[in-house]
Scaffold this motif. Structure first.
Motif, short mmCIF file in Angstrom:
data_model
loop_
_atom_site.label_atom_id
_atom_site.label_comp_id
_atom_site.label_asym_id
_atom_site.label_seq_id
_atom_site.Cartn_x
_atom_site.Cartn_y
_atom_site.Cartn_z
N SER A 28 0.84 -1.18 0.00
CA SER A 28 0.00 0.00 0.00
C SER A 28 0.88 1.23 0.00
O SER A 28 1.33 1.69 1.05
N PRO A 29 1.15 1.76 -1.18
CA PRO A 29 2.00 2.95 -1.27
C PRO A 29 1.43 4.13 -0.50
O PRO A 29 0.22 4.30 -0.43
N TYR A 30 2.30 4.94 0.06
CA TYR A 30 1.86 6.10 0.82
C TYR A 30 1.12 7.09 -0.07
O TYR A 30 0.05 7.59 0.26
N ASN A 50 -2.98 11.26 -0.30
CA ASN A 50 -2.01 10.75 0.65
C ASN A 50 -2.56 9.49 1.35
O ASN A 50 -3.67 9.04 1.07
N TRP A 51 -1.77 8.96 2.26
CA TRP A 51 -2.10 7.68 2.87
C TRP A 51 -3.46 7.70 3.58
O TRP A 51 -4.27 6.80 3.41
N ASN A 72 -7.93 1.84 2.38
CA ASN A 72 -6.75 1.07 2.76
C ASN A 72 -7.10 -0.32 3.27
O ASN A 72 -6.25 -1.20 3.28
N THR A 73 -8.33 -0.52 3.70
CA THR A 73 -8.73 -1.86 4.15
C THR A 73 -8.85 -2.80 2.96
O THR A 73 -8.66 -4.00 3.09
N ALA A 95 -0.76 5.21 -10.17
CA ALA A 95 0.64 5.14 -9.78
C ALA A 95 0.77 5.24 -8.28
O ALA A 95 -0.08 5.84 -7.61
N GLY A 96 1.85 4.68 -7.76
CA GLY A 96 2.07 4.70 -6.32
C GLY A 96 3.51 5.04 -5.98
O GLY A 96 4.43 4.77 -6.75
#
Length: 126
Positions: A28-30, A50-51, A72-73, A95-96
């Protein structure tokens, strides 16, 4: 490493929702972003998040019409596109980036990203 989906052919004024998720290993990229490349044009920044999802940035051309969000889950990032115009026709890429740097100039720079999806075609035409 990222899989984008949800593209298609729609009419002007319609809506479309793009999704992006990692393929293969879980990560999971920030910073997550969406870019697009229209026919005959350079790749351009669309939106980033953002995250925590607390901060988002948009290109002026899509501000007020597009919304980026992330879950994010489920490890997904989405781009809700409303009031689509013919000029939104493009291949859209997610993109990440793992860096925790987050600013408008940083996230609109494609060189900031480490991971890219294969792209999904969005065509807006009557």
């Amino acid at each position: 490493q990222l899989q984008a989906s949800g593209g298609g052919l729609v009419q002007p004024g319609d809506s479309l929702r793009l999704s992006c998720a990692p393929s293969g290993r879980t990560f999971s990229p920030y910073l997550m972003g969406w870019f697009r490349r229209a026919p005959g044009k350079e790749r351009e920044f669309v939106a980033c998040i953002n995250w925590s999802g607390s901060t988002t940035y948009y290109a002026e051309s899509v501000k007020g019409r597009f919304t980026i969000s992330r879950d994010n889950t489920k490890n997904t990032v989405s781009l809700q596109m409303n009031s689509l115009k013919s000029e939104d026709t493009a291949v859209y890429f997610c993109a990440g980036a793992s860096s925790t740097v987050f600013s408008f100039n940083y996230c609109r720079d494609s060189g900031s990203y480490h991971y890219w999806g294969q792209g999904t075609q969005v065509t807006v035409s009557s």
